[in-house]
Design an enzyme around this catalytic site. Structure first.
Site, short mmCIF file in Angstrom:
data_model
loop_
_atom_site.label_atom_id
_atom_site.label_comp_id
_atom_site.label_asym_id
_atom_site.label_seq_id
_atom_site.Cartn_x
_atom_site.Cartn_y
_atom_site.Cartn_z
N ASN A 163 34.94 64.22 42.02
CA ASN A 163 34.95 64.65 40.62
C ASN A 163 33.75 65.57 40.42
O ASN A 163 32.63 65.12 40.29
CB ASN A 163 34.85 63.42 39.70
CG ASN A 163 34.71 63.80 38.25
OD1 ASN A 163 35.03 64.93 37.86
ND2 ASN A 163 34.25 62.88 37.42
N TRP A 164 34.04 66.85 40.41
CA TRP A 164 32.93 67.82 40.30
C TRP A 164 32.41 67.96 38.88
O TRP A 164 31.41 68.64 38.65
CB TRP A 164 33.39 69.21 40.80
CG TRP A 164 33.61 69.30 42.26
CD1 TRP A 164 33.42 68.31 43.19
CD2 TRP A 164 34.04 70.45 43.00
NE1 TRP A 164 33.72 68.78 44.46
CE2 TRP A 164 34.10 70.09 44.36
CE3 TRP A 164 34.38 71.75 42.63
CZ2 TRP A 164 34.49 70.99 45.36
CZ3 TRP A 164 34.77 72.65 43.61
CH2 TRP A 164 34.82 72.26 44.97
N GLU A 172 32.96 59.64 30.63
CA GLU A 172 32.33 60.78 29.93
C GLU A 172 33.31 61.37 28.91
O GLU A 172 32.90 61.80 27.83
CB GLU A 172 31.87 61.82 30.96
CG GLU A 172 30.64 61.33 31.71
CD GLU A 172 30.47 61.90 33.10
OE1 GLU A 172 31.14 62.89 33.43
OE2 GLU A 172 29.66 61.33 33.86
N GLU A 205 34.71 52.05 37.39
CA GLU A 205 33.44 52.78 37.32
C GLU A 205 32.55 52.14 36.26
O GLU A 205 32.66 52.47 35.06
CB GLU A 205 33.69 54.24 36.94
CG GLU A 205 34.55 55.00 37.91
CD GLU A 205 34.23 56.49 37.88
OE1 GLU A 205 33.85 57.01 38.92
OE2 GLU A 205 34.34 57.10 36.80
N GLY A 214 26.07 58.24 37.89
CA GLY A 214 25.03 59.26 37.86
C GLY A 214 23.62 58.72 37.72
O GLY A 214 22.69 59.49 37.45
N SER A 261 27.53 56.18 41.55
CA SER A 261 26.42 56.36 42.49
C SER A 261 26.79 55.97 43.92
O SER A 261 25.98 55.43 44.66
CB SER A 261 25.18 55.59 42.02
OG SER A 261 24.75 56.11 40.77
N GLY A 302 28.26 63.03 41.85
CA GLY A 302 27.14 63.77 42.39
C GLY A 302 27.20 63.99 43.90
O GLY A 302 26.92 65.09 44.39
C1 PEP Z 1 31.90 59.79 38.29
O1 PEP Z 1 31.51 60.54 37.42
O2 PEP Z 1 33.08 59.49 38.35
C2 PEP Z 1 30.91 59.25 39.23
C3 PEP Z 1 31.22 58.21 39.93
O3 PEP Z 1 29.70 59.92 39.28
P1 PEP Z 1 28.51 59.61 40.31
O4 PEP Z 1 29.12 59.46 41.68
O5 PEP Z 1 27.62 60.79 40.21
O6 PEP Z 1 27.86 58.34 39.87
#
Ligand code: PEP
Length: 250
Positions: free
Chosen positions: A10-11, A99, A169, A175, A209, A231
């Protein structure tokens, strides 16, 4: 029962079309060294989808979108529909990311509408669920993620559920560098799996993360079938290494 495994990048709001092309030149060159039993889905921003689609042609990498509208066309300024995504070979769409729930008014109801549209249009919905830190501290994590899961798939037949993907998640882990303990994540994900009939073969991904160092511990858990990665997916070499590390699990 073996559930198919996926790694989804997921960019978010990162990478122009030119940067996407540069990324893919590096990433696609590494595909021969990546495990063949892990499905790879890249979800760039809408403006990079066309460039990504032409770059990945013939490589076996799948293309995802980060959201879409539930209607197929109409007066919805700024929105993107399923047929617009299908035109570029998009096969997956992330729905209900925290988000988008927090900043873009995504609700359980709109996630449900979008899930139905995605399934009708032949796009695999990747539905994100997860609790806030306050909900975890209040001891309502399981109730919350089960309610989100039931709401997302309301009206979807059990027979269609093997064709969807769920991403657990925890919002406090996204993040932040504070990933959820893999055993605890697996426990929540098993709870999600048992919340609806039909989820036995549904891939359930962990997100929050995840990185090269911790992905192996998640992949070793029985109810974790891959990852949704923010990320750590932004660097092509790092993302390729993460996928390699995800393969060490049974
Ligand atoms: C995400 O936004 O779906 C996510 C898991 O972000 P990160 O890996 O940066 O925590």
């Amino acid at each position: 029962m073996s559930v198919r495994r996926l790694v989804v990048a997921n960019w978010k709001m990162n990478k122009t079309a030119a940067e996407t092309a540069e990324y893919l030149d590096i990433f696609l060159a590494q595909l021969p060294s990546l495990p063949s039993d892990v499905e790879i889905v890249l979800a760039p921003p809408f403006t990079s989808i066309a460039r990504a689609a032409s770059k990945i042609k013939g490589f076996g990498v799948r293309l995802g979108a980060q959201t879409m509208h539930w209607e197929l066309r109409g007066a919805y300024t700024g929105e993107i529909s399923a047929p617009m995504l299908l035109e570029f070979g998009v096969s997956h769409v992330i729905l209900g990311h925290s988000e988008r729930r927090a900043y873009c008014d995504e609700t359980d109801r709109t996630v449900n509408l979008k899930v139905h549209t995605a399934l009708q249009q032949g796009i695999v919905p990747i539905v994100a669920v997860g609790e806030t830190l306050a909900q975890r501290r209040a001891g309502i994590t399981d109730d919350h993620v089960v309610a989100q899961t039931k709401a997302a798939f309301d009206g979807v037949s059990a027979g269609a559920l093997p064709g969807v993907v769920i991403a657990y998640e925890p919002i406090w882990a996204i993040g932040t560098g504070e990933n959820c303990d893999p055993v605890e994540a697996n426990r929540v994900m098993a709870t999600i799996r048992s919340s609806l009939q039909g989820l036995d073969e549904t891939p359930i991904l962990y997100g929050g993360s995840m990185n090269t160092d911790n992905v192996g511990a998640y992949a070793a858990q029985p109810d974790i079938n891959g990852g949704l990665i923010g990320g750590a997916s932004l660097d092509p070499n790092g993302f390729a290494q993460l996928i390699r590390s995800a393969a060490v699990s049974p």
